[in-house]
Motif scaffolding. Sequence first.
Motif, PDB file in Angstrom:
ATOM      1  N   SER A 175      17.413   3.879   1.463  1.00 36.54           N
ATOM      2  CA  SER A 175      16.888   3.655   3.118  1.00 36.54           C
ATOM      3  C   SER A 175      15.115   3.809   3.054  1.00 36.54           C
ATOM      4  CB  SER A 175      17.717   4.528   3.922  1.00 36.54           C
ATOM      5  OG  SER A 175      17.087   4.281   5.153  1.00 36.54           O
ATOM      6  N   GLU A 176      14.835   5.240   2.453  1.00 33.46           N
ATOM      7  CA  GLU A 176      13.725   5.604   2.325  1.00 33.46           C
ATOM      8  C   GLU A 176      12.767   4.786   1.612  1.00 33.46           C
ATOM      9  OE1 GLU A 176      13.252   9.686   1.061  1.00 33.46           O
ATOM     10  OE2 GLU A 176      14.848  10.204   2.743  1.00 33.46           O
ATOM     11  N   VAL A 177      13.096   3.991   0.406  1.00 31.29           N
ATOM     12  CA  VAL A 177      12.276   3.275  -0.137  1.00 31.29           C
ATOM     13  C   VAL A 177      12.089   1.849   0.640  1.00 31.29           C
ATOM     14  CG1 VAL A 177      12.325   1.699  -2.380  1.00 31.29           C
ATOM     15  CG2 VAL A 177      13.005   3.995  -2.566  1.00 31.29           C
ATOM     16  N   VAL A 178      13.155   1.506   1.102  1.00 26.70           N
ATOM     17  CA  VAL A 178      12.834   0.337   1.964  1.00 26.70           C
ATOM     18  C   VAL A 178      12.168   0.614   3.210  1.00 26.70           C
ATOM     19  CG1 VAL A 178      14.167  -1.483   3.568  1.00 26.70           C
ATOM     20  CG2 VAL A 178      15.174  -0.877   1.426  1.00 26.70           C
ATOM     21  N   THR A 179      12.005   1.347   4.046  1.00 28.64           N
ATOM     22  CA  THR A 179      11.213   1.855   5.001  1.00 28.64           C
ATOM     23  C   THR A 179       9.986   2.058   4.608  1.00 28.64           C
ATOM     24  OG1 THR A 179      12.978   3.151   5.926  1.00 28.64           O
ATOM     25  CG2 THR A 179      10.959   3.715   6.697  1.00 28.64           C
ATOM     26  N   ALA A 180       9.814   2.731   3.363  1.00 29.59           N
ATOM     27  CA  ALA A 180       8.269   2.886   2.918  1.00 29.59           C
ATOM     28  C   ALA A 180       7.811   1.607   2.434  1.00 29.59           C
ATOM     29  CB  ALA A 180       8.234   3.796   1.600  1.00 29.59           C
ATOM     30  N   ALA A 181       8.452   0.690   1.832  1.00 32.46           N
ATOM     31  CA  ALA A 181       7.866  -0.627   1.444  1.00 32.46           C
ATOM     32  C   ALA A 181       7.808  -1.605   2.558  1.00 32.46           C
ATOM     33  CB  ALA A 181       9.115  -1.278   0.746  1.00 32.46           C
ATOM     34  N   ILE A 182       8.343  -1.438   3.464  1.00 34.48           N
ATOM     35  CA  ILE A 182       8.125  -2.136   4.860  1.00 34.48           C
ATOM     36  C   ILE A 182       6.637  -1.655   5.442  1.00 34.48           C
ATOM     37  CG2 ILE A 182       8.772  -2.798   7.068  1.00 34.48           C
ATOM     38  CD1 ILE A 182      11.588  -2.767   6.119  1.00 34.48           C
ATOM     39  N   GLY A 183       6.646  -0.498   5.377  1.00 36.98           N
ATOM     40  CA  GLY A 183       5.517   0.301   6.085  1.00 36.98           C
ATOM     41  C   GLY A 183       4.307  -0.089   5.178  1.00 36.98           C
ATOM     42  N   ALA A 184       4.330   0.132   3.743  1.00 40.98           N
ATOM     43  CA  ALA A 184       3.322  -0.586   2.793  1.00 40.98           C
ATOM     44  C   ALA A 184       2.882  -2.040   3.094  1.00 40.98           C
ATOM     45  CB  ALA A 184       3.869  -0.332   1.577  1.00 40.98           C
ATOM     46  N   ILE A 185       3.887  -2.848   3.182  1.00 47.45           N
ATOM     47  CA  ILE A 185       3.539  -4.177   3.565  1.00 47.45           C
ATOM     48  C   ILE A 185       2.556  -4.391   5.015  1.00 47.45           C
ATOM     49  CG2 ILE A 185       4.572  -6.469   4.205  1.00 47.45           C
ATOM     50  CD1 ILE A 185       6.807  -5.850   2.383  1.00 47.45           C
ATOM     51  N   VAL A 186       2.964  -3.497   6.091  1.00 48.54           N
ATOM     52  CA  VAL A 186       2.302  -3.625   7.244  1.00 48.54           C
ATOM     53  C   VAL A 186       0.874  -3.029   6.958  1.00 48.54           C
ATOM     54  CG1 VAL A 186       2.142  -2.363   9.613  1.00 48.54           C
ATOM     55  CG2 VAL A 186       4.257  -3.435   8.510  1.00 48.54           C
ATOM     56  N   ILE A 187       0.795  -2.061   6.039  1.00 46.40           N
ATOM     57  CA  ILE A 187      -0.529  -1.519   5.916  1.00 46.40           C
ATOM     58  C   ILE A 187      -1.551  -2.446   5.089  1.00 46.40           C
ATOM     59  CG2 ILE A 187      -1.763   0.357   4.366  1.00 46.40           C
ATOM     60  CD1 ILE A 187      -0.902   1.212   7.247  1.00 46.40           C
ATOM     61  N   VAL A 188      -0.700  -3.087   4.112  1.00 48.99           N
ATOM     62  CA  VAL A 188      -1.773  -3.960   3.394  1.00 48.99           C
ATOM     63  C   VAL A 188      -2.172  -5.086   4.299  1.00 48.99           C
ATOM     64  CG1 VAL A 188      -1.654  -5.714   1.320  1.00 48.99           C
ATOM     65  CG2 VAL A 188      -0.664  -3.233   1.041  1.00 48.99           C
ATOM     66  N   LEU A 189      -1.297  -5.715   5.047  1.00 46.96           N
ATOM     67  CA  LEU A 189      -1.630  -6.936   5.854  1.00 46.96           C
ATOM     68  C   LEU A 189      -2.711  -6.759   6.929  1.00 46.96           C
ATOM     69  CD1 LEU A 189       2.064  -8.558   6.375  1.00 46.96           C
ATOM     70  CD2 LEU A 189       0.247  -9.389   5.009  1.00 46.96           C
ATOM     71  N   LEU A 190      -2.306  -5.275   7.386  1.00 48.81           N
ATOM     72  CA  LEU A 190      -3.449  -5.009   8.517  1.00 48.81           C
ATOM     73  C   LEU A 190      -4.731  -4.822   7.764  1.00 48.81           C
ATOM     74  CD1 LEU A 190      -1.560  -2.254  10.610  1.00 48.81           C
ATOM     75  CD2 LEU A 190      -2.468  -4.444  11.467  1.00 48.81           C
ATOM     76  N   ALA A 191      -4.739  -4.469   6.568  1.00 47.58           N
ATOM     77  CA  ALA A 191      -6.045  -3.947   5.708  1.00 47.58           C
ATOM     78  C   ALA A 191      -6.859  -5.219   5.480  1.00 47.58           C
ATOM     79  CB  ALA A 191      -5.899  -3.241   4.453  1.00 47.58           C
ATOM     80  N   ARG A 192      -5.751  -6.395   5.177  1.00 47.71           N
ATOM     81  CA  ARG A 192      -6.409  -7.684   4.928  1.00 47.71           C
ATOM     82  C   ARG A 192      -7.122  -8.354   6.105  1.00 47.71           C
ATOM     83  NH1 ARG A 192      -2.449 -10.169   0.396  1.00 47.71           N
ATOM     84  NH2 ARG A 192      -2.952  -8.586  -1.457  1.00 47.71           N
ATOM     85  N   LEU A 193      -6.347  -8.165   7.045  1.00 49.47           N
ATOM     86  CA  LEU A 193      -6.868  -8.583   8.507  1.00 49.47           C
ATOM     87  C   LEU A 193      -8.231  -8.007   8.940  1.00 49.47           C
ATOM     88  CD1 LEU A 193      -3.747  -8.953  10.892  1.00 49.47           C
ATOM     89  CD2 LEU A 193      -5.230 -10.580   9.857  1.00 49.47           C
ATOM     90  N   ILE A 194      -8.200  -6.718   8.715  1.00 53.36           N
ATOM     91  CA  ILE A 194      -9.660  -5.764   9.238  1.00 53.36           C
ATOM     92  C   ILE A 194     -10.713  -6.386   7.927  1.00 53.36           C
ATOM     93  CG2 ILE A 194     -10.653  -3.586   9.134  1.00 53.36           C
ATOM     94  CD1 ILE A 194      -7.930  -2.576  10.194  1.00 53.36           C
ATOM     95  N   ALA A 195     -10.340  -6.370   6.623  1.00 46.68           N
ATOM     96  CA  ALA A 195     -11.436  -6.842   5.816  1.00 46.68           C
ATOM     97  C   ALA A 195     -12.125  -8.136   5.835  1.00 46.68           C
ATOM     98  CB  ALA A 195     -11.075  -6.474   4.500  1.00 46.68           C
TER      99      ALA A 195
END
Length: 84
Positions: free
Chosen positions: A64-84
């Motif tokens: 559960s923690e790995v899945v939660t962290a992976a989803i959060g990481a995907i959100v972070i990467v996508l947001l970083a790509r939108l900003i950059a």
Amino acid sequence: MDTQTRELIVFAIIGIIAGFLASLVVGGNGLIRYLITGVIGAFVGGYLFRALGINLGIGNAFVSEVVTAAIGAIVIVLLARLIA
């Protein structure tokens, strides 16, 4: 090895696994990048899931923690790509 050291090691392992899973979805490579993305993703995913009241319903806490962290990481990467 004391409890705090074990917790940090487990947190790092979760971060690396989550970062790797996120890289499979959105791209990227490198162990350090996996770790950083996964650790930040763990905080973001945990915050988002609590704020939205989402419960994954996975019986295994580690998975559960790995899945939660992976989803959060995907959100972070996508947001970083939108900003950059």
